[in-house]
Design a protein around this motif. Structure first.
Motif, mmCIF file in Angstrom:
data_model
loop_
_atom_site.group_PDB
_atom_site.id
_atom_site.type_symbol
_atom_site.label_atom_id
_atom_site.label_comp_id
_atom_site.label_asym_id
_atom_site.label_seq_id
_atom_site.Cartn_x
_atom_site.Cartn_y
_atom_site.Cartn_z
ATOM 1 N N LEU A 17 41.573 31.199 34.628
ATOM 2 C CA LEU A 17 40.969 31.922 33.508
ATOM 3 C C LEU A 17 41.648 33.286 33.342
ATOM 4 N N GLY A 18 41.885 33.982 34.444
ATOM 5 C CA GLY A 18 42.571 35.270 34.375
ATOM 6 C C GLY A 18 43.965 35.138 33.792
ATOM 7 N N ARG A 19 44.682 34.091 34.174
ATOM 8 C CA ARG A 19 46.026 33.865 33.633
ATOM 9 C C ARG A 19 45.980 33.588 32.135
ATOM 10 N N LEU A 100 45.255 42.981 35.619
ATOM 11 C CA LEU A 100 43.986 42.471 35.095
ATOM 12 C C LEU A 100 43.135 42.105 36.296
ATOM 13 N N LEU A 101 41.903 42.642 36.346
ATOM 14 C CA LEU A 101 41.075 42.532 37.545
ATOM 15 C C LEU A 101 39.716 41.943 37.210
ATOM 16 N N VAL A 102 39.289 40.972 38.013
ATOM 17 C CA VAL A 102 37.952 40.426 37.880
ATOM 18 C C VAL A 102 37.004 41.225 38.761
ATOM 19 N N HIS A 103 35.803 41.473 38.246
ATOM 20 C CA HIS A 103 34.765 42.179 38.999
ATOM 21 C C HIS A 103 33.421 41.781 38.410
ATOM 22 N N SER A 104 32.337 42.354 38.915
ATOM 23 C CA SER A 104 31.002 41.904 38.533
ATOM 24 C C SER A 104 30.630 42.319 37.116
ATOM 25 N N ALA A 105 29.821 41.488 36.470
ATOM 26 C CA ALA A 105 29.353 41.773 35.114
ATOM 27 C C ALA A 105 28.382 42.950 35.120
ATOM 28 N N TRP A 106 28.249 43.545 33.961
ATOM 29 C CA TRP A 106 27.237 44.590 33.751
ATOM 30 C C TRP A 106 25.911 43.915 33.400
#
Length: 317
Positions: A17-19, A100-106
């Motif tokens: 998904l990130g790609r 591009l970095l994945v992290h927790s949702a708000w």
């Protein structure tokens, strides 16, 4: 870092998904929680209208808004939740430079939330400035409390010959860091579970840390700094780094301090305990006033402001 088969499959889906987002030119600058809330309180923000709304602003979205393969990857990763007829991603994707970095949702309410925000951008700039101004070759580096892994990735990209270790006590942070490293294409980052430096061995010529520095009644790992005013974790990092820096090695500590009646108690402790031979240090205030809404929380009744500071500590003998 070892993952069981189910996690590997989920992480591969998230990586894909990130790609896809990266290939599509997706970009998002992550803001403070207060700014995020104000944006999402606007009438037009009740649901998502594009990918930035879905993966940046954490807004509910109709399934048809994103492509079938993106939705399938999100579901395979187990990171989408139902909200009536709408769906919501439980991760965000934020950009910094070419990363591009994945992290927790708000909102980041869970105890294992992986935080990314304005502090991350300032911390990243501190690291980049240091690497440019100090051309000394980095061989062994460690990012304490790595979170999304942004610091480790920046060091690894700038020093591809170095061994860079990203450590955290939060398993979700370790997962996300591993995914972000794979997405960035860096091969010289290892991801390890460690309480600060206690569970890893070796000496380091660069130690970086952006620890939590708030008092949090829920004691969420990404937010709670401990002690009377949130500075306990920062001081533990200083103490451990002094023992683990190689000669010529440097600790870069980015943190926040609660200022009471004009006094910076972390600076006072640094002056008292780092005096004498063996180390040189420089301490500066980067931003005099951040997270003002925190002053309404219990424990902050006497706090005038919260400042962001940087400590550079170098072992000279």
């Amino acid at each position: 870092m070892h993952l069981d088969k189910n996690l590997v499959c989920a992480d591969q889906a998230l990586l894909q998904l990130g790609r896809r987002l990266s290939a599509d030119g997706y970009r998002f600058t992550c803001v403070t929680p207060a700014t995020h809330a104000r944006n999402n309180d606007r009438p037009v923000a009740d649901k998502a209208h594009d990918l930035r709304d879905v993966f940046g602003w954490s807004r509910p979205f109709p399934p048809a808004l994103i492509s079938p393969d993106e939705l399938a990857q999100l579901k395979r990763a187990g990171l989408v939740e139902d909200q009536g007829e709408l769906l919501r991603s439980v991760v965000r994707w934020s950009s910094i430079d070419n990363l591009l970095l994945v992290h927790s949702a708000w909102p980041t309410e869970s105890r294992d939330a992986v935080f990314f925000g304005p502090d991350s951008y300032r911390f990243a700039q501190l690291i980049k400035d240091f690497l440019q101004q100090h051309p000394r070759r980095v061989e062994n580096a460690v990012d304490i409390g790595c979170g999304s892994g942004v610091a480790a990735l920046l060091i690894a990209a700038a020093a591809p010959h170095a061994q860079v270790c990203a450590v955290d006590i939060n398993p979700l942070a370790l997962r996300f860091t591993a995914i972000n490293a794979a997405l960035a294409g860096v091969a010289n980052v290892s991801v390890e579970r460690s309480d600060l430096l206690e569970d890893i061995a070796g000496m380091f010529d660069l130690i970086v840390a952006n620890p939590p520095y708030m008092l949090d009644t829920r004691q969420r790992a990404y937010r709670h700094g401990g002690g009377a005013l949130g500075a306990e974790l920062s001081w533990r990092i200083i103490e451990q780094a002094r023992e683990r820096l190689a000669v010529g090695g440097t600790l870069l500590l980015y943190t926040g301090v609660a200022i009471v009646e004009g006094r910076d108690f972390l600076l006072e402790a640094v002056r008292l305990h780092l005096a004498g031979p063996g180390f040189s240090w420089h301490y500066r205030e980067l931003d005099p006033d951040v997270f003002g809404e925190q002053l309404l929380e219990p424990g902050y009744e006497q706090v005038e402001r919260i400042a962001v500071v940087a400590l550079t500590l170098t072992r000279i003998v």
